[in-house]
Design an enzyme around this catalytic site. Structure first.
Site, mmCIF file in Angstrom:
data_model
loop_
_atom_site.group_PDB
_atom_site.id
_atom_site.type_symbol
_atom_site.label_atom_id
_atom_site.label_comp_id
_atom_site.label_asym_id
_atom_site.label_seq_id
_atom_site.Cartn_x
_atom_site.Cartn_y
_atom_site.Cartn_z
ATOM 1 N N SER A 1 75.245 55.185 53.203
ATOM 2 C CA SER A 1 75.724 54.883 51.855
ATOM 3 C C SER A 1 74.683 54.035 51.146
ATOM 4 O O SER A 1 73.889 53.336 51.799
ATOM 5 C CB SER A 1 77.048 54.107 51.932
ATOM 6 N N TYR B 1 81.981 47.022 55.426
ATOM 7 C CA TYR B 1 81.570 48.419 55.252
ATOM 8 C C TYR B 1 80.065 48.510 55.023
ATOM 9 O O TYR B 1 79.373 49.335 55.635
ATOM 10 C CB TYR B 1 82.338 49.018 54.079
ATOM 11 N N LYS C 1 77.032 50.357 57.265
ATOM 12 C CA LYS C 1 76.174 51.405 56.697
ATOM 13 C C LYS C 1 74.695 51.016 56.793
ATOM 14 O O LYS C 1 73.827 51.884 56.957
ATOM 15 C CB LYS C 1 76.572 51.690 55.248
#
Length: 250
Positions: free
Chosen positions: A143, A156, A160
């Site tokens: 991401s 998160y 990533k």
């Protein structure tokens, strides 16, 4: 150069969104695709859509954060197919949206398990099959958060970023076995997974002006880059990350 005929491809998190779009594209270009996600019933619609095109597809349930289920998945692949040519690590979770200072351990454990531990061991098992088959390709769906963490998405974003480092680590060690490993970094995409962000009108008023193309992505706009990375068109590409974000990080 983009012909994937006689290739076996495994796509995690394939029940919807980016994973489903990738599976459909790889099947369209000739690959026999194996769809996996936590619940097999969630895969049936995608399976049906691919079957309607006359392409080969199957489903195997696997919780991306459970080691035993990953082991069982590859035992089934070994028994049924005998080899694997392509792995797309797309499955991910983001159970917590809020300040990092308030994040609880259970949110950390779940996110790390699904977003980082799962892809690591999926890649490890896949690499063993690919090595025995004289090569293969792995694509990790990271991401843009892995490059520039977004507010309230700390855990998160950390996973990533770890996925980018994992991509480079595997690429350096597996090149000798003719296994290429790359990653794509999607920007904000119109999926159920990202709906908490894309349906927030006030947030979108802030985000959209930062995207030169002036819109969020559709899931299918990620699959072309994946097709390039798993095909012979990218035969000298490994250890690289490819941003697909409408210019947001430019």
């Amino acid at each position: 150069m983009f012909d994937l005929s006689e290739k076996i491809a495994l796509i995690s998190g394939a029940s919807s969104g980016i994973g489903a779009a990738i599976a459909q594209t790889l099947a369209e270009f000739g690959a026999e695709v194996i769809l996996t996600s936590r619940r097999i019933e969630n895969l049936k619609e995608v399976e049906s859509q691919i079957k309607e095109t006359g392409k080969k597809v199957s489903c195997i349930a696997c919780h991306n954060g459970e080691m035993r289920e990953i082991e069982e998945l590859f035992e089934k692949i070994q028994k049924t197919y005998g080899s694997l040519d392509i792995l797309v690590n797309n499955a991910a979770t983001n159970p917590y949206y809020g300040p990092v200072i308030d994040a609880e351990e259970k949110a950390w454990d779940k996110t790390i398990s699904v977003n980082l531990k799962g892809p690591f061991f999926m890649s490890q098992f896949a690499s063993i099959l690919m090595r025995d088959n004289r090569g293969g390709t792995i694509v990790n769906v990271s991401s843009i958060n892995g490059k520039i963490p977004m507010p309230y998405q700390g855990i998160y974003s950390i996973t990533k970023a770890g996925l980018i480092a994992m991509t480079q680590s595997f690429a350096k060690e597996l090149g000798v076995d003719n296994i290429r490993v790359n990653a794509i970094l999607p920007g904000l995409t119109d999926t159920k997974f990202a709906s908490a962000l894309t349906k927030n009108e006030e947030l979108m008023k802030t985000v959209l002006p930062k995207i030169p193309l002036g819109r969020i992505a559709q899931p299918g706009e990620m699959s072309g880059m994946v097709l390039f990375l798993v095909s012979d068109a990218s035969s000298y590409v490994t250890g690289s990350t490819f941003t697909v974000d409408g210019g947001m990080l430019a």
